[in-house]
Design a protein around this motif. Structure first.
Motif, PDB file in Angstrom:
ATOM      1  N   LEU A   1      76.776  29.669 -23.660  1.00  0.00           N
ATOM      2  CA  LEU A   1      75.437  29.665 -23.094  1.00  0.00           C
ATOM      3  C   LEU A   1      74.616  28.620 -23.842  1.00  0.00           C
ATOM      4  O   LEU A   1      74.405  28.742 -25.048  1.00  0.00           O
ATOM      5  N   ILE A   2      74.162  27.609 -23.135  1.00  0.00           N
ATOM      6  CA  ILE A   2      73.364  26.539 -23.725  1.00  0.00           C
ATOM      7  C   ILE A   2      71.913  26.807 -23.359  1.00  0.00           C
ATOM      8  O   ILE A   2      71.569  26.826 -22.177  1.00  0.00           O
ATOM      9  N   VAL A   3      71.075  27.051 -24.356  1.00  0.00           N
ATOM     10  CA  VAL A   3      69.687  27.436 -24.121  1.00  0.00           C
ATOM     11  C   VAL A   3      68.769  26.252 -24.420  1.00  0.00           C
ATOM     12  O   VAL A   3      68.795  25.703 -25.522  1.00  0.00           O
ATOM     13  N   ASN A   4      67.970  25.888 -23.439  1.00  0.00           N
ATOM     14  CA  ASN A   4      66.989  24.825 -23.630  1.00  0.00           C
ATOM     15  C   ASN A   4      65.760  25.407 -24.311  1.00  0.00           C
ATOM     16  O   ASN A   4      65.138  26.322 -23.798  1.00  0.00           O
TER      17      ASN A   4
ATOM     18  N   ALA B   1      80.673  27.385 -19.141  1.00  0.00           N
ATOM     19  CA  ALA B   1      79.508  26.856 -19.863  1.00  0.00           C
ATOM     20  C   ALA B   1      78.340  26.780 -18.887  1.00  0.00           C
ATOM     21  O   ALA B   1      78.464  26.199 -17.809  1.00  0.00           O
ATOM     22  N   VAL B   2      77.228  27.389 -19.266  1.00  0.00           N
ATOM     23  CA  VAL B   2      76.036  27.385 -18.418  1.00  0.00           C
ATOM     24  C   VAL B   2      74.805  27.057 -19.251  1.00  0.00           C
ATOM     25  O   VAL B   2      74.773  27.279 -20.455  1.00  0.00           O
ATOM     26  N   VAL B   3      73.801  26.550 -18.564  1.00  0.00           N
ATOM     27  CA  VAL B   3      72.525  26.195 -19.202  1.00  0.00           C
ATOM     28  C   VAL B   3      71.458  27.140 -18.680  1.00  0.00           C
ATOM     29  O   VAL B   3      71.400  27.413 -17.477  1.00  0.00           O
ATOM     30  N   VAL B   4      70.633  27.648 -19.575  1.00  0.00           N
ATOM     31  CA  VAL B   4      69.476  28.448 -19.176  1.00  0.00           C
ATOM     32  C   VAL B   4      68.223  27.846 -19.797  1.00  0.00           C
ATOM     33  O   VAL B   4      68.266  27.252 -20.869  1.00  0.00           O
TER      34      VAL B   4
END
Length: 79
Positions: free
Chosen positions: A34-37, A62-65
């Motif tokens: 989980l890639i957190v901005n 892999a996902v971006v939130v």
């Protein structure tokens, strides 16, 4: 660079940094990333590119939130 001490990266460099961190996590057994901005909207495209590259080149997810988007959606529902 708007603030003293700011460190900036080119989008390509940031993409590669996020990708390499992901590869390292995958090497150590992670399969869901989980890639957190936590900053500006400008960071999202490089993060999405890195997440897509990780997902396409490995067996990991892999996902971006973006918490700002989540908060905006929730606040709109409450109003």
């Amino acid at each position: 660079m708007g603030y003293p001490g700011t460190v900036s990266l080119k989008p390509e460099t940031f993409t590669e940094l996020v990708y390499e961190i992901g590869i390292s996590l995958i090497y150590h057994g992670f399969t869901k990333i989980l890639i957190v901005n936590g900053n500006a909207q400008a960071n999202l495209p490089p993060m999405h590119i890195a997440a897509n590259k990780l997902a396409n080149e490995t067996n990991a997810t892999a996902v971006v939130v973006d918490p700002w988007d989540i908060g905006d959606s929730v606040s709109r529902e409450l109003m």
